[in-house]
Write an enzyme that holds these catalytic residues in place. Structure first.
Site, PDB file in Angstrom:
ATOM      1  CB  CYS A   1      -5.840  -0.001   4.449  1.00  0.00           C
ATOM      2  SG  CYS A   1      -5.516   0.534   2.779  1.00  0.00           S
TER       3      CYS A   1
ATOM      4  NE  ARG B   1      -0.911   4.700   8.779  1.00  0.00           N
ATOM      5  CZ  ARG B   1      -2.215   4.269   8.943  1.00  0.00           C
ATOM      6  NH1 ARG B   1      -2.579   4.252  10.223  1.00  0.00           N
ATOM      7  NH2 ARG B   1      -2.854   3.795   8.207  1.00  0.00           N
TER       8      ARG B   1
ATOM      9  CG  ASP C   1      -0.782   3.834   5.540  1.00  0.00           C
ATOM     10  OD1 ASP C   1      -0.113   4.056   6.064  1.00  0.00           O
ATOM     11  OD2 ASP C   1      -2.060   3.757   5.737  1.00  0.00           O
TER      12      ASP C   1
ATOM     13  CB  CYS D   1      -0.838  -0.013   1.341  1.00  0.00           C
ATOM     14  SG  CYS D   1      -2.164   1.470   1.341  1.00  0.00           S
TER      15      CYS D   1
ATOM     16  CG  HIS E   1      -1.660  -1.399   5.894  1.00  0.00           C
ATOM     17  ND1 HIS E   1      -2.184  -0.306   6.617  1.00  0.00           N
ATOM     18  CD2 HIS E   1      -1.680  -1.107   4.556  1.00  0.00           C
ATOM     19  CE1 HIS E   1      -2.417   0.697   5.567  1.00  0.00           C
ATOM     20  NE2 HIS E   1      -2.206   0.031   4.563  1.00  0.00           N
TER      21      HIS E   1
HETATM   22 ZN   LIG Z   1      -3.338   0.914   3.007  1.00  0.00          ZN
END
Ligand SMILES: [Zn+2]
Length: 136
Positions: free
Chosen positions: A105, A53, A51, A49, A102
């Site tokens: 999300c 993080r 993302d 992803c 994860h």
């Molecule tokens: Zn995500």
């Protein structure tokens, strides 16, 4: 090229170091150009992803050149992501493809929210992402 089992073990060991706060792979934290800058030899392909993080190189404690990373919000597989995976397999002989999901999300949450209550002011490209995510 290392085997898929060896690649998975290397990723698991790296993640254990990350979780423990140990930076065992010194190459993972340098900013200089790797020794062999003319050829890459990634031992794993990661579809993850976007993302902020979950950066694959950091959560798996790997250095530059070790991972071929494809990131897209919601880690969905559209033709361009599949083509990137095929490119790495064909050109580098990489045997391991890991799909890295994860928790919490934002892309998945936005998709589910949009299914429950469609929004009218969503940018057209975000809407396409939501549709692709919902079809997975
Ligand atoms: Zn995500």
């Amino acid at each position: 090229m290392i085997s898929a089992d060896e690649a998975l073990k290397r990723l698991q060991d790296g993640n254990k170091r990350f979780v423990a706060g140990i930076r065992g792979n010194k190459k993972a934290h340098i900013t200089s150009i790797p020794e062999n800058k003319d050829r890459q030899n990634p031992f794993a392909i990661i579809l993850g992803c976007s993302d902020s993080r979950v950066p694959a190189e950091i959560v798996f404690d790997q250095g530059m050149g070790g991972l071929f990373v494809i990131r897209v919000a919601g880690n969905i597989v559209a033709p361009s992501q599949l083509g990137s995976i095929e490119f790495a397999v064909e050109n580098f002989g990489t045997q391991s493809v890991i799909v890295l999901g994860h928790s919490s999300c934002g892309a998945v949450t936005a998709t589910l929210d949009d299914i429950k209550q469609p929004r009218t002011q969503v940018h057209s490209n975000v809407f396409l992402l939501l549709i692709e995510s919902a079809q997975q």
